[in-house]
Design a protein around this motif. Structure first.
Motif, mmCIF file in Angstrom:
data_model
loop_
_atom_site.group_PDB
_atom_site.id
_atom_site.type_symbol
_atom_site.label_atom_id
_atom_site.label_comp_id
_atom_site.label_asym_id
_atom_site.label_seq_id
_atom_site.Cartn_x
_atom_site.Cartn_y
_atom_site.Cartn_z
ATOM 1 N N ALA A 1 48.018 18.319 -8.187
ATOM 2 C CA ALA A 1 46.954 17.483 -8.570
ATOM 3 C C ALA A 1 46.199 17.325 -7.532
ATOM 4 O O ALA A 1 45.050 17.336 -7.666
ATOM 5 N N TYR A 2 46.670 17.185 -6.289
ATOM 6 C CA TYR A 2 45.734 17.100 -5.215
ATOM 7 C C TYR A 2 45.017 18.385 -5.061
ATOM 8 O O TYR A 2 43.668 18.248 -4.596
ATOM 9 N N ARG A 3 45.558 19.407 -4.957
ATOM 10 C CA ARG A 3 44.989 20.648 -4.966
ATOM 11 C C ARG A 3 43.806 21.025 -6.103
ATOM 12 O O ARG A 3 43.019 21.392 -5.816
ATOM 13 N N ILE B 1 45.213 19.361 7.099
ATOM 14 C CA ILE B 1 45.081 20.822 6.915
ATOM 15 C C ILE B 1 46.321 21.677 6.646
ATOM 16 O O ILE B 1 46.065 22.593 5.854
ATOM 17 N N GLU B 2 47.326 21.452 7.525
ATOM 18 C CA GLU B 2 48.661 22.371 7.020
ATOM 19 C C GLU B 2 49.199 22.048 5.705
ATOM 20 O O GLU B 2 49.540 23.059 5.053
ATOM 21 N N ARG B 3 49.111 20.948 4.991
ATOM 22 C CA ARG B 3 49.709 20.816 3.737
ATOM 23 C C ARG B 3 48.748 21.355 2.702
ATOM 24 O O ARG B 3 49.273 22.049 1.699
ATOM 25 N N VAL B 4 47.376 21.122 2.924
ATOM 26 C CA VAL B 4 46.537 21.987 1.923
ATOM 27 C C VAL B 4 46.877 23.664 2.028
ATOM 28 O O VAL B 4 46.792 24.065 1.129
ATOM 29 N N ALA B 5 47.089 24.040 3.207
ATOM 30 C CA ALA B 5 47.063 25.471 3.487
ATOM 31 C C ALA B 5 48.392 25.874 2.580
ATOM 32 O O ALA B 5 48.430 27.193 2.192
ATOM 33 N N GLU B 6 49.449 25.275 2.392
ATOM 34 C CA GLU B 6 50.645 25.609 1.722
ATOM 35 C C GLU B 6 50.263 25.830 0.354
ATOM 36 O O GLU B 6 50.950 26.647 -0.402
ATOM 37 N N LEU C 1 39.890 26.548 2.840
ATOM 38 C CA LEU C 1 41.241 27.122 2.653
ATOM 39 C C LEU C 1 41.608 27.444 1.188
ATOM 40 O O LEU C 1 42.104 28.290 0.863
ATOM 41 N N LEU C 2 41.137 26.408 0.015
ATOM 42 C CA LEU C 2 41.241 26.601 -1.050
ATOM 43 C C LEU C 2 40.303 27.780 -1.798
ATOM 44 O O LEU C 2 40.675 28.150 -3.065
#
Length: 688
Positions: free
Chosen positions: A122-124, A405-410, A363-364
């Motif tokens: 959902a965040y993505r 940033i690390e969490r989103v990169a996943e 990133l996305l």
């Protein structure tokens, strides 16, 4: 989120006297609940649909003004939502509507964050919308790893190490495998210190990192005799010119030329995606406006409200910390009044939030390389000190930004390597003015026999300078009130860049020699070299080409510094090479002045009003860091030093080639004439 917003509206209606959800005759609980649900739903829809349009229309409004308009616009949307509500007769006073809208947006933001923790998809999806629109016409995202480079402005290697050991930066600690958990994970990153050039400041370092050369950048600000202008690295017109010179000298567009994004930097690096980049801030057009990067963040009203509230809290925090430091008579201390609380809040809240949001969008969107600068620590450390509690709090917030940033990169469409670096450190110490009662400009004027302010003339340094002039000229120095012997056009220009000072004589079209200076101002160089607050001077010499001057008549030619470093010995290895390199620049000042440095406590004396400074040689300011994944090759061979921003550029370019893999041929490209051999360039960069 709709349910939480409905409950929030019901609670606010119960505690605020000017806000009600029922008619004057009274309604049932069911009717009130339906009214609240419809009101919350209408407010959410209007926020999602109308707010982005308002932000786009307000892009020309200064960022600080836009932040203040957040509350008014949000309140207006709430009033509109209540007016179109078909159930009941909800009412709210305009001032109450502002409060209700702010609270509801803050609660919605918190709810969205909580849901994102439990539902990464959902965040993505929420953050992916704008990126998908921008990439809709682009080819499919490559599978090769992308690279994100985050610059923590002003964070020295030792400061980072200390913050990790104190538990202030758990994300970095986990990367280094030094966490405090019972089962510490294996290290995923490698930490390497590197050494800056003599000009240890963002302009020189970032220009070298992004564009491969920082030739002829002797300081943060300097005077150019051929144009009669003062160049300042953070001035838009100067940044444009410096970037143009770097591109012409290096022969390529920059590190970010292939599918890159530049966020919050002084220079573009050749990127096609830009936000808050100084060197393009003067250009016109939607894609290049310096404020265009705000749209991606402020189009979400929850983000806007959260940032506005955080901005106000940061202003209050700075005022409180400043008053506490004054009450405790803390030393060293500099003035923190005027507009500084607003400047600090902008750097630590608005700039951070907008840049991090832009990086998340990159990133996305699957961009190949992203370079972003977070300036929060550098701004606070200048006024509070690099080891202060105020600066430590900023490091904690920067670590949380890295974790985000690390969490989103996943969840990005391609794997990413996260590289963190700094452009310089900061060295503590009181100011030159605070210790000696006069500025460097006052001392230079006194050494030239020019009139100085009465307060400076009465200091010990001012009196000694005047005595030196009398002895050199064998006649009394003009006293205040007498006509000056020199017109203003013959007066020296004195500029400061941290603990580095530059003295230029604008009426002489070339760089003056030591012999010419002595003939005109016999007491100037001895006055400066013998002052206890000055470490050494660099001047051009007709006999030796260039010489370093120190106290008690020390004079060492540049080509003899390796055998006899003289006053440079306390500044550590590499100081002689840094001085020789700066001496070769066309726009080096007539006199380069580096302040005193105490290796025992790492302190320097800033020629500006800063108790944490950088810009010259001495201490932690010259020792930044490079933190990279173990998947990247070692930046240098074992036992070798990483020296200069240009070498950092080569390292990053090599890592980009490694990430591209063998499927993308990257033949070498010869370097331009009169330049050191440079790393190979990619075919895409040659085409750019």
């Amino acid at each position: 989120m709709w349910a939480v917003s409905t409950v929030t509206m019901l609670v606010l209606a119960g505690i605020l006297p000017d806000f009600r959800l029922q008619s004057a005759d009274g309604d049932s609980a069911t009717t009130i609940a339906v009214t609240a649900a419809l009101g919350a739903g209408a407010f959410g829809v209007l926020s999602a649909v109308v707010w982005p349009l308002l932000v786009r229309l307000l892009l020309l409004v200064p960022a600080l003004v836009l932040g203040l308009l957040v509350f008014f616009l949000n309140g207006s949307l709430l009033l509109l939502a209540l007016r179109i509500n078909p159930s009941g007769q909800p009412q709210a006073a305009p001032e109450t509507a502002v409060i209700v809208a702010a609270v509801m947006s803050a609660v919605a933001s918190a709810t969205g964050g909580a849901l994102a923790v439990r539902d990464d998809e959902a965040y993505r999806r929420r953050l992916h919308r704008l990126a998908v629109r921008r990439r809709r016409q682009q080819p499919p995202c490559p599978t090769a790893p992308g690279t994100v480079v985050v610059q923590l402005d002003g964070v020295g290697h030792d400061v980072l190490r200390g913050a990790v050991e104190r538990g202030l930066m758990p994300t970095v600690a986990r990367w280094l495998g030094t966490g405090t958990a019972a089962h510490t994970p294996r290290a995923t990153h490698r930490l390497t210190p590197w050494r800056t050039d003599w000009s240890s400041q963002t302009g020189a370092s970032q220009l070298g990192i992004l564009h491969g050369t920082n030739h002829d950048v002797p300081a943060f600000r300097w005077y150019e005799k051929d144009t009669g202008e003062v160049m300042v690295c953070n001035r838009p017109t100067s940044a444009v010119e410096l970037q143009r010179r770097a591109v012409a000298r290096s022969g390529h567009a920059g590190l970010l030329a292939v599918d890159g994004a530049s966020r919050g930097n002084l220079f573009s690096g050749g990127a096609g995606e830009l936000a808050l980049v100084l060197s393009v801030s003067a250009r016109r057009g939607p894609a290049n406006r310096s404020r265009a990067g705000y749209f991606a963040y402020f189009c979400d009203p929850a983000n806007a409200v959260r940032t506005a509230l955080s901005f106000i809290a940061e202003v209050a925090r700075e005022i409180g910390q400043s008053l506490r430091a004054r009450a405790r008579k803390q030393r060293p201390r500099v003035s923190r009044g005027g507009l500084y609380p607003l400047v600090r809040a902008f750097a630590t809240v608005v700039e951070r939030d907008v840049v991090v949001a832009a990086v998340i969008g990159d990133l996305l969107a699957g961009r190949t390389v992203v370079y972003a600068d977070l300036v929060a620590y550098d701004e606070v450390a200048h006024h509070s000190g690099p080891h202060s509690r105020d600066a430590a709090k900023v490091l904690q917030r920067l670590d949380r930004a890295l974790a985000l940033i690390e969490r989103v990169a996943e969840h990005a469409p391609r794997p990413y390597r996260i590289v963190v670096l700094s452009d310089h450190g900061q060295s503590p110490g009181e100011t030159f003015h605070a210790r000696y009662g006069l500025t460097l400009g006052d001392l230079v004027r006194a050494g030239c026999g020019l009139h100085v302010p009465r307060r400076a003339g009465r200091t010990r340094s001012g009196a000694e300078a005047r005595a030196a002039v009398r002895a050199a000229l064998r006649r009394p120095v003009e006293e205040h009130g007498e006509p000056q012997r020199h017109s203003r056009r013959f007066e020296p220009i004195v500029l400061a860049s941290g603990n580095l000072g530059l003295v230029s004589f604008p009426d002489v079209p070339h760089r003056m020699t030591r012999e010419e200076i002595d003939a005109r101002y016999p007491a100037l160089l001895p006055t400066l070299a013998n002052h206890p607050g000055i470490g050494f001077l660099l001047v051009r010499s007709e006999r030796h080409g260039g010489v370093v001057l120190g106290a008690r008549g020390v004079e060492i030619p540049l080509d003899e510094l390796d055998d006899d470093p003289g006053p440079l010995a306390v500044f550590g290895p590499g100081a002689a090479d840094a001085v020789r390199r700066t001496h070769s620049f066309p726009h080096t000042a007539d006199i380069m002045v580096n302040s005193f440095y105490d290796p025992a406590d790492g302190e320097v004396l800033a020629f500006e009003e800063q108790i944490g400074s950088h810009g010259g040689l001495g201490g932690a300011q010259s020792r930044p860091f490079l933190l990279a994944p173990l998947a990247c090759s070692p930046p240098v061979e074992d036992g070798a030093d990483l020296v200069g921003a240009e070498q950092v550029h080569h390292v990053l370019r090599r890592w980009l080639r490694e990430a591209a893999g063998p499927q993308v041929p990257l033949p070498a490209q010869p370097a331009p004439p009169a330049q050191p051999a440079r790393a190979a360039e990619s075919e895409e960069e040659q085409a750019a």
